[in-house]
Design a protein around this motif. Structure first.
Motif, PDB file in Angstrom:
ATOM      1  N   THR A   1       0.806  -1.219   0.000  1.00 10.88           N
ATOM      2  CA  THR A   1       0.000   0.000   0.000  1.00 10.88           C
ATOM      3  C   THR A   1       0.841   1.271   0.000  1.00 10.88           C
ATOM      4  O   THR A   1       0.327   2.358  -0.287  1.00 10.88           O
TER       5      THR A   1
ATOM      6  N   ALA B   1       2.717  -4.390  -4.244  1.00 14.19           N
ATOM      7  CA  ALA B   1       1.814  -3.478  -4.950  1.00 14.19           C
ATOM      8  C   ALA B   1       1.431  -4.061  -6.303  1.00 14.19           C
ATOM      9  O   ALA B   1       0.276  -3.973  -6.738  1.00 14.19           O
ATOM     10  N   TYR B   2       2.403  -4.662  -6.983  1.00 18.35           N
ATOM     11  CA  TYR B   2       2.132  -5.319  -8.262  1.00 18.35           C
ATOM     12  C   TYR B   2       1.071  -6.404  -8.084  1.00 18.35           C
ATOM     13  O   TYR B   2       0.116  -6.505  -8.873  1.00 18.35           O
TER      14      TYR B   2
ATOM     15  N   THR C   1      -1.277  -6.759  -5.799  1.00 17.25           N
ATOM     16  CA  THR C   1      -2.623  -6.248  -5.532  1.00 17.25           C
ATOM     17  C   THR C   1      -3.258  -5.646  -6.781  1.00 17.25           C
ATOM     18  O   THR C   1      -4.462  -5.824  -7.025  1.00 17.25           O
ATOM     19  N   LYS C   2      -2.464  -4.960  -7.590  1.00 22.72           N
ATOM     20  CA  LYS C   2      -2.998  -4.377  -8.831  1.00 22.72           C
ATOM     21  C   LYS C   2      -3.319  -5.468  -9.852  1.00 22.72           C
ATOM     22  O   LYS C   2      -4.292  -5.360 -10.614  1.00 22.72           O
ATOM     23  N   TYR C   3      -2.511  -6.504  -9.881  1.00 22.71           N
ATOM     24  CA  TYR C   3      -2.748  -7.601 -10.821  1.00 22.71           C
ATOM     25  C   TYR C   3      -4.058  -8.311 -10.488  1.00 22.71           C
ATOM     26  O   TYR C   3      -4.860  -8.625 -11.381  1.00 22.71           O
TER      27      TYR C   3
ATOM     28  N   GLN D   1      -6.584  -7.017  -8.880  1.00 24.72           N
ATOM     29  CA  GLN D   1      -7.662  -6.084  -9.207  1.00 24.72           C
ATOM     30  C   GLN D   1      -7.961  -6.094 -10.705  1.00 24.72           C
ATOM     31  O   GLN D   1      -9.132  -6.103 -11.128  1.00 24.72           O
ATOM     32  N   ALA D   2      -6.902  -6.112 -11.524  1.00 20.82           N
ATOM     33  CA  ALA D   2      -7.079  -6.117 -12.974  1.00 20.82           C
ATOM     34  C   ALA D   2      -7.729  -7.414 -13.456  1.00 20.82           C
ATOM     35  O   ALA D   2      -8.611  -7.392 -14.325  1.00 20.82           O
TER      36      ALA D   2
END
Length: 248
Positions: free
Chosen positions: A135, A149-150, A152-154, A156-157
């Motif tokens: 975060t 961070a990667y 969590t974004k992955y 989400q995507a």
């Protein structure tokens, strides 16, 4: 029959989650590099456990994962709990690259493989154990906070992609704080260190409830809420570190 696969099940959070699912009647497939530790879990209920020695950074890891899925007759729940991290105040490039290799390249290959399998086989649930480290950028552990961070974004995507394609794949992003695993065991330098069994129970509760994001525990939810409000001009000047220990 309920079928689950847990990656990173030889120790720590993955091991405890495996034991809890097994106790709840799940047929589980467990994978990690240390086969001897996996066999200890299998011995709890040999007929309900499949074991796969697996290095997620190996080129053939996706192939071996799909073999495990086939041998189990499918999978409803996939839990990704593999990872590696280390503070790196001196910015040792080997530490940085090893962290990326495991937590980005290995992670992407395994999660992508499972997403494609579920896309072709009526869906399922994918649970990723990431970290609150994702975060904010943490100067004491640059690559570790970046790879989390990667992740969590992955997730989400992929959740958005699943909806775009009208697939039945659900995601849960679990973000624990410091957990008393083998890597941190006995340390007095990590604040709010959590018991691994307690964390595992909270994870299983969250995944059964199909939570999209779950920060564990309530103290870390408060911490993350407030540190996300700190302006970047102040954050970059903060001295946030613990002693040089490894952690997941």
């Amino acid at each position: 029959m309920k079928r689950a696969i847990i990656i990173g099940a030889s120790s720590g959070i993955g091991r405890e989650v495996s034991k809890l699912l097994l106790a709840q009647g799940w047929f589980i497939g467990i994978a990690a590099r240390r086969e001897d530790k996996l066999l200890e879990v299998k011995n709890i209920n040999p007929d309900m456990v499949k074991v796969l020695p697996l290095d997620i950074t190996a080129d053939d890891a996706p192939e071996h994962l799909l073999y495990l899925v086939k041998s189990m007759g499918g999978v409803n729940l996939f839990v990704y709990s593999a990872g590696w991290g280390k503070q790196n105040m001196q910015l040792d490039l080997k530490v940085e690259m090893d962290t990326v290799d495991v937590n980005v390249l290995g992670f992407t290959a395994i999660i992508g493989t499972m997403f494609n399998f579920m896309a072709e086989n009526l869906g399922g649930d994918i649970v990723v154990i990431s970290s609150i480290a994702g975060t904010k950028g943490l100067g004491a552990a640059p690559s570790y906070s970046a790879v989390k961070a990667y992740q969590t974004k992955y997730v989400q995507a992929l959740e958005q992609l699943s909806n775009m394609r009208r697939l039945h794949i659900r995601f849960t992003d679990i973000r624990p704080g410091f957990v008393d695993t083998a890597l941190l065991s006995g340390s007095e330098c990590y604040p709010m260190l959590m018991n691994v069994e307690t964390v595992a129970r909270k994870i299983v509760k969250a995944l059964m409830a199909h939570r999209h994001v779950e920060v564990i525990d309530w103290r870390y939810r408060i911490l993350v809420f407030f540190w996300q409000m700190i302006p970047n001009c102040l954050w970059r000047k903060l001295n946030i570190k613990t002693k040089n220990k490894q952690g997941q």
